[in-house]
Design an enzyme around this catalytic site. Structure first.
Site, mmCIF file in Angstrom:
data_model
loop_
_atom_site.group_PDB
_atom_site.id
_atom_site.type_symbol
_atom_site.label_atom_id
_atom_site.label_comp_id
_atom_site.label_asym_id
_atom_site.label_seq_id
_atom_site.Cartn_x
_atom_site.Cartn_y
_atom_site.Cartn_z
ATOM 1 N N SER A 160 1.043 -1.008 -0.356
ATOM 2 C CA SER A 160 0.029 -0.072 -0.109
ATOM 3 C C SER A 160 0.702 1.273 -0.168
ATOM 4 C CB SER A 160 -0.932 -0.480 1.091
ATOM 5 O OG SER A 160 -1.555 0.875 1.580
ATOM 6 N N TYR B 96 -2.755 -0.928 9.843
ATOM 7 C CA TYR B 96 -2.602 -1.217 8.803
ATOM 8 C C TYR B 96 -1.309 -0.754 7.721
ATOM 9 C CZ TYR B 96 -5.021 -0.679 3.643
ATOM 10 O OH TYR B 96 -4.715 -0.927 2.436
#
Length: 272
Positions: free
Chosen positions: A144, A157
């Site tokens: 990401s 995350y």
């Protein structure tokens, strides 16, 4: 190792294929003649993805929870029975969770890591033997933007996505050292317009006011159409690139992080 990877006639496994980036990757692969084994927990979404792909390639649908170690361990045999072999594995399945570290329970934190990181590790371990049987093969792991920079409110995350990056890079170097036919591509998408903002969980301790502000801010950052992101990622697979930055935001973050490896958020936080 050859840099070019012709996708026509190949077989790809795509997790998280029921929507968003996973669906877009599957469609882009299929457009190039690649057969696909679609995996997700969402049966309805899998059916939609298969319908969008059509009958030009072989498509199979598989209900799979990447957090379930036994299910993942059994999955390669299922795919091999259905398709004969596997050339590409795209570890795209993931979840999002908002909240500061002091708002997250241990269970909430572990839920994110169990899917976003451990799921990638499980799938990689399960499918590497099949990938190594091919003359060329590619393992594709979705990290990401938050595997490059770490934003406040994204501790779980970011921890998982940084872990995906580190795991992928170390595994790539191991495979290169043994002259394996398997390449490893790590993907860093920026803000891609999917349902992730609406579907994201928030920590139970987060207030409704905090949740509303975060959802609006998050949704505004998701600009790139999923289909465009899917094309960028699949072109990266074709070129067997070790790293793919998806979107101007991911590219900017990569540059700023290199220039300001500790203080990048002073700049990027103001921009965000």
């Amino acid at each position: 190792m050859s840099k070019r990877f012709a996708l026509d006639g190949k077989v790809a496994v795509v997790t998280g294929a029921a929507g968003g980036i996973g669906q877009a990757i599957a469609r882009s692969l299929a457009k190039r003649g690649c057969n696909v084994a679609l995996a997700d927990l969402n049966d309805e979404g899998l059916e939609q993805t298969a319908r969008l792909i059509g009958n030009s390639v072989r498509v199979t649908r598989h209900k799979l929870d990447v957090a379930n170690a036994d299910a993942v361990a059994a999955f390669p045999a299922i795919v091999k029975t259905a398709h004969g072999h596997v050339d590409i594995v795209v570890n795209n399945a993931g979840v999002a969770l908002g909240g500061r570290f002091d708002q997250l329970t241990e269970e909430e934190f572990d839920w994110v890591v169990g899917i976003n990181f451990q799921g990638v590790v499980r799938m990689s371990r399960a499918f590497l033997p099949l990938l190594k049987e091919r003359e060329q093969a590619q393992l594709v792991n979705l990290s990401s933007l938050f595997g490059i920079i770490a934003a406040p409110g994204q501790t779980a995350y970011a921890a998982a996505k940084f872990a995906v990056r580190g795991f992928s890079e170390a595994l790539r170097n191991e495979l290169l050292a043994e002259k394996s036919p398997v390449g490893v591509t790590v993907i860093h998408p920026g803000g891609v317009k999917t349902g992730i903002a609406q579907n994201a969980r928030v920590a139970a301790a987060v207030t409704e006011a905090e949740k509303a502000v975060a959802q609006v801010r998050f949704a505004k950052a998701l600009k790139m159409p999923a289909d465009e992101a899917g094309e960028i990622i699949v072109r990266g697979i074709e070129q067997r690139r070790p790293r793919v930055l998806v979107g101007s935001d991911a590219k900017l973050a990569s540059v700023v992080e290199r220039i300001m490896p500790v203080g990048y958020w002073r700049l990027l936080g103001r921009m965000a």
